[in-house]
Design a protein around this motif. Structure first.
Motif, PDB file in Angstrom:
ATOM      1  N   UNK A 243      19.200  55.759  95.616  1.00 12.87           N
ATOM      2  CA  UNK A 243      17.815  56.010  96.043  1.00 12.87           C
ATOM      3  C   UNK A 243      16.828  55.447  95.027  1.00 12.87           C
ATOM      4  N   UNK A 244      17.032  55.749  93.756  1.00  7.42           N
ATOM      5  CA  UNK A 244      16.065  55.310  92.738  1.00  7.42           C
ATOM      6  C   UNK A 244      16.141  53.797  92.528  1.00  7.42           C
ATOM      7  N   UNK A 245      17.284  53.181  92.820  1.00  8.75           N
ATOM      8  CA  UNK A 245      17.379  51.730  92.696  1.00  8.75           C
ATOM      9  C   UNK A 245      16.692  51.024  93.857  1.00  8.75           C
ATOM     10  N   UNK A 246      16.832  51.590  95.073  1.00  8.79           N
ATOM     11  CA  UNK A 246      16.217  50.971  96.247  1.00  8.79           C
ATOM     12  C   UNK A 246      14.735  51.289  96.340  1.00  8.79           C
ATOM     13  N   UNK A 247      14.331  52.472  95.848  1.00  6.68           N
ATOM     14  CA  UNK A 247      12.921  52.888  95.898  1.00  6.68           C
ATOM     15  C   UNK A 247      12.464  53.301  94.496  1.00  6.68           C
ATOM     16  N   UNK A 248      12.069  52.347  93.670  1.00  9.53           N
ATOM     17  CA  UNK A 248      11.687  52.669  92.285  1.00  9.53           C
ATOM     18  C   UNK A 248      10.518  53.644  92.190  1.00  9.53           C
ATOM     19  N   UNK A 249       9.692  53.710  93.265  1.00  4.97           N
ATOM     20  CA  UNK A 249       8.542  54.637  93.202  1.00  4.97           C
ATOM     21  C   UNK A 249       8.985  56.099  93.188  1.00  4.97           C
ATOM     22  N   UNK A 250      10.203  56.363  93.639  1.00  7.27           N
ATOM     23  CA  UNK A 250      10.674  57.750  93.644  1.00  7.27           C
ATOM     24  C   UNK A 250      11.011  58.251  92.240  1.00  7.27           C
ATOM     25  N   UNK A 251      11.127  57.328  91.290  1.00  6.89           N
ATOM     26  CA  UNK A 251      11.471  57.740  89.924  1.00  6.89           C
ATOM     27  C   UNK A 251      10.400  58.651  89.345  1.00  6.89           C
TER      28      UNK A 251
ATOM     29  N   UNK B 232      30.538  69.839  84.658  1.00  7.90           N
ATOM     30  CA  UNK B 232      29.396  69.963  83.754  1.00  7.90           C
ATOM     31  C   UNK B 232      28.581  71.202  84.096  1.00  7.90           C
ATOM     32  N   UNK B 233      28.050  71.848  83.068  1.00  5.87           N
ATOM     33  CA  UNK B 233      27.153  72.983  83.259  1.00  5.87           C
ATOM     34  C   UNK B 233      25.721  72.525  83.479  1.00  5.87           C
ATOM     35  N   UNK B 234      25.348  71.443  82.844  1.00  7.41           N
ATOM     36  CA  UNK B 234      23.986  70.927  82.937  1.00  7.41           C
ATOM     37  C   UNK B 234      24.052  69.411  83.041  1.00  7.41           C
ATOM     38  N   UNK B 235      23.282  68.837  83.975  1.00  3.74           N
ATOM     39  CA  UNK B 235      23.313  67.401  84.225  1.00  3.74           C
ATOM     40  C   UNK B 235      21.915  66.828  84.073  1.00  3.74           C
ATOM     41  N   UNK B 236      21.827  65.683  83.389  1.00  6.79           N
ATOM     42  CA  UNK B 236      20.583  64.926  83.282  1.00  6.79           C
ATOM     43  C   UNK B 236      20.857  63.532  83.829  1.00  6.79           C
ATOM     44  N   UNK B 237      20.115  63.136  84.829  1.00  8.45           N
ATOM     45  CA  UNK B 237      20.259  61.803  85.410  1.00  8.45           C
ATOM     46  C   UNK B 237      19.018  61.001  85.032  1.00  8.45           C
ATOM     47  N   UNK B 238      19.233  59.860  84.377  1.00  7.28           N
ATOM     48  CA  UNK B 238      18.139  59.055  83.858  1.00  7.28           C
ATOM     49  C   UNK B 238      18.001  57.771  84.653  1.00  7.28           C
ATOM     50  N   UNK B 239      16.753  57.343  84.811  1.00  7.87           N
ATOM     51  CA  UNK B 239      16.460  56.066  85.466  1.00  7.87           C
ATOM     52  C   UNK B 239      15.242  55.467  84.782  1.00  7.87           C
ATOM     53  N   UNK B 240      15.431  54.311  84.183  1.00  8.66           N
ATOM     54  CA  UNK B 240      14.353  53.607  83.482  1.00  8.66           C
ATOM     55  C   UNK B 240      13.679  54.500  82.438  1.00  8.66           C
ATOM     56  N   UNK B 241      14.501  55.244  81.715  1.00  7.91           N
ATOM     57  CA  UNK B 241      13.984  56.058  80.625  1.00  7.91           C
ATOM     58  C   UNK B 241      13.392  57.386  81.039  1.00  7.91           C
ATOM     59  N   UNK B 242      13.391  57.715  82.324  1.00  5.47           N
ATOM     60  CA  UNK B 242      12.837  58.979  82.809  1.00  5.47           C
ATOM     61  C   UNK B 242      13.952  59.840  83.398  1.00  5.47           C
ATOM     62  N   UNK B 243      13.800  61.143  83.280  1.00  6.30           N
ATOM     63  CA  UNK B 243      14.786  62.083  83.813  1.00  6.30           C
ATOM     64  C   UNK B 243      14.432  62.400  85.267  1.00  6.30           C
ATOM     65  N   UNK B 244      15.285  61.966  86.192  1.00  6.17           N
ATOM     66  CA  UNK B 244      15.020  62.179  87.616  1.00  6.17           C
ATOM     67  C   UNK B 244      15.701  63.437  88.124  1.00  6.17           C
ATOM     68  N   UNK B 245      16.609  63.996  87.368  1.00  8.00           N
ATOM     69  CA  UNK B 245      17.230  65.271  87.756  1.00  8.00           C
ATOM     70  C   UNK B 245      17.680  66.001  86.515  1.00  8.00           C
ATOM     71  N   UNK B 246      17.444  67.299  86.511  1.00  9.10           N
ATOM     72  CA  UNK B 246      17.871  68.167  85.419  1.00  9.10           C
ATOM     73  C   UNK B 246      18.266  69.504  86.021  1.00  9.10           C
ATOM     74  N   UNK B 247      19.545  69.825  85.935  1.00 10.26           N
ATOM     75  CA  UNK B 247      20.017  71.071  86.503  1.00 10.26           C
ATOM     76  C   UNK B 247      21.528  71.102  86.605  1.00 10.26           C
ATOM     77  N   UNK B 248      22.029  72.074  87.281  1.00 10.67           N
ATOM     78  CA  UNK B 248      23.471  72.207  87.440  1.00 10.67           C
ATOM     79  C   UNK B 248      23.956  71.273  88.542  1.00 10.67           C
ATOM     80  N   UNK B 249      25.225  70.878  88.541  1.00  8.21           N
ATOM     81  CA  UNK B 249      25.738  69.971  89.578  1.00  8.21           C
ATOM     82  C   UNK B 249      25.630  70.543  90.982  1.00  8.21           C
ATOM     83  N   UNK B 250      25.807  71.851  91.119  1.00  8.08           N
ATOM     84  CA  UNK B 250      25.769  72.462  92.446  1.00  8.08           C
ATOM     85  C   UNK B 250      24.382  72.428  93.078  1.00  8.08           C
ATOM     86  N   UNK B 251      23.325  72.231  92.249  1.00  5.77           N
ATOM     87  CA  UNK B 251      21.959  72.227  92.768  1.00  5.77           C
ATOM     88  C   UNK B 251      21.484  70.833  93.147  1.00  5.77           C
ATOM     89  N   UNK B 252      22.305  69.816  92.925  1.00  2.00           N
ATOM     90  CA  UNK B 252      21.834  68.452  93.185  1.00  2.00           C
ATOM     91  C   UNK B 252      21.656  68.194  94.684  1.00  2.00           C
TER      92      UNK B 252
END
Length: 482
Positions: free
Chosen positions: A128-136, A84-104
């Motif tokens: 991480x986001x499942x164990x610590x929901x506050x990090x979302x 992928x060129x661009x990745x969006x990782x979602x948790x509970x409707x919020x985007x917790x990561x937006x960027x290229x895979x190499x930057x994760x």
């Protein structure tokens, strides 16, 4: 046991092959009109690792040809994640990561969360986001909920398309007009029309049962009506029966050609929504194709019905009257079909089966109102009756048979009250009715219903327009909610 295992393995491979074939077909359908953006929901679901690799390689090649491919994938493996060129990782409707895979991985390290080598970066972030929901909320604020790339350095204004997020790509696409409904199609209007018309004719030819049903429906109905009014056409004692015969012909064309699209066209709407959304063809080309495709059978079967009942009932053997009689029947059929398309577009099959007969009952009531009153119909009712095309059709049938006709002879009785057909026309409130005015009235309604059907179809295909209508309706009913 060995044979059973081999058989089960073969069946599983067969199922995977079928799923992968369906996936490729679905992707191919999306590529028919060369769309700039392709959305795929779980394209790798149900596939084995080899089929997943083939699928993602195909999508990767498509993305390198200038298209934007947007996929939703749950827990992708590392080999797949790096494509992928661009990745969006979602948790509970919020985007917790937006960027290229190499930057994760650097992104997680910058947050003092070091990804173990035994974990894939995506799985580690999900844990991480499942164990610590506050990090979302922390991650979402870092990415501005997907509007900014999750990089350790500031985002420079001169970025390549690969480093831009989907929000910016959508804005660029909108500015270029690619998301507009008025997108240009790869082929001309007439090419679309010819292809659609050929497809409809092919479907009609394959659906032989429907052709048989229509043929025998017209044939049996014609024999039934012709048998009921057999030989009444030149009998002065049967003038009222001839009038009833005209009513039967009118009702047949109304119900047959109004209810057919009411019951069948809602099924076409489901397919049309998908194809039109993918911009395979314009709505004008589709509507023109279905309009033209319905003419041959309508004229053929309608003329067959009219010829049978005309000769069975022994109507005047005059070419002019016969042509006018057939022309009025075809015109009423076209008008009813247009009204049926309006109802079939706006209503489901269940609702349409209620709305259609209700509309026919109302139009028939206006058509026969005042018959037997001579010229005693109220002026305001004469005005209202002009809105019933059924009235024009019924008067047109009667005019084609009775107007300027010589008095008939009484064969079995000494006195015939209606031996002069003009007396019946006068008593039924149709005195002085000209056939030309009736056919013009029906033609006007044909135009109104056809334009109305296209507008209804445009409304159904335009979610933006329907949302706007709902918004204004809500604003009028309850302004506080807006």
């Amino acid at each position: 046991m060995q044979t059973v295992r081999i058989t089960k393995m073969f069946r599983n491979q067969k199922r995977v092959f079928i799923r992968w074939t369906k996936k490729r077909l679905a992707i191919a359908l999306e590529l028919v009109n060369n769309p700039p953006v392709i959305f795929l929901d779980e394209p790798t679901t149900g596939l084995d690792n080899y089929a997943i690799k083939q699928c993602m390689d195909l999508l990767y090649d498509i993305s390198k040809e200038g298209r934007t491919v947007v996929c939703t994938i749950h827990q992708p493996p590392t080999s797949l994640f790096q494509k992928f060129d661009q990745v969006f990782i979602l948790a509970k409707g919020l985007c917790v990561y937006s960027g290229s895979p190499s930057e994760l991985v650097p992104f997680l390290s910058n947050a003092q969360m070091f990804c173990p080598k035994s974990h894939t970066p995506v799985d580690y972030l999900i844990d991480i986001v499942q164990q610590n929901p506050e990090t979302i909320n922390i991650f979402a604020s870092n990415t501005e909920n997907g509007k900014a790339n999750s990089k350790r350095k500031a985002i420079t204004p001169n970025r390549t398309r690969e480093s831009k997020n989907i929000y910016e790509i959508y804005q660029e696409t909108t500015q270029m007009g690619l998301s507009d409904m008025s997108v240009e199609f790869p082929v001309s209007f007439w090419k679309q029309f010819v292809i659609l018309l050929s497809r409809i004719f092919l479907q009609m030819r394959r659906n032989k049962s429907m052709l048989y049903i229509q043929f025998f429906h017209h044939l049996i109905s014609a024999l039934l009506v012709g048998g009921i009014f057999f030989g009444v056409g030149n009998n002065a004692t049967q003038i009222p029966a001839i009038f009833k015969f005209c009513i039967c012909a009118t009702v047949f064309f109304i119900y047959t050609y109004l209810m057919t699209p009411v019951l069948l066209f809602p099924l076409e709407i489901k397919l049309l929504r998908r194809e039109y959304f993918n911009r395979w063809y314009s709505l004008k080309a589709y509507y023109m194709a279905i309009t033209v495709s319905g003419l041959p059978l309508l004229i053929l079967f309608g003329a067959m019905f009219l010829v049978i009942i005309y000769f069975f009932t022994d109507q005047p053997m005059e070419m002019e009257r016969f042509v006018l009689f057939v022309a009025m029947g075809i015109a009423v059929a076209l008008c009813s079909q247009g009204l049926g398309y309006i109802i079939g577009t706006l209503c489901s099959i269940l609702k349409g089966s209620i709305v259609g007969p209700s509309a026919i009952a109302f139009l028939l009531a206006l058509a026969v109102y005042g018959m037997g009153y001579n010229d005693g119909i109220e002026p305001y009712m004469k005005f209202i009756m002009k809105f019933s095309y059924v009235r024009y059709g019924l008067v047109g049938f009667c005019s084609s048979i009775f107007n300027e006709r010589a008095p008939l002879e009484c064969t079995d009785e000494i006195y015939c009250h209606y031996n002069n057909p003009s007396d019946l026309m006068k008593e039924m409130g149709m005195n002085g009715s000209q056939y030309q005015n009736q056919i013009i009235g029906v033609v006007i309604f044909i135009f109104i219903f056809r334009v109305g059907a296209y507008a209804a179809l445009k409304y159904r295909m335009s979610s933006e327009f329907s949302t706007r209508i709902a918004y204004y309706a809500t604003k009028i009913i309850n302004p506080k909610e807006c």
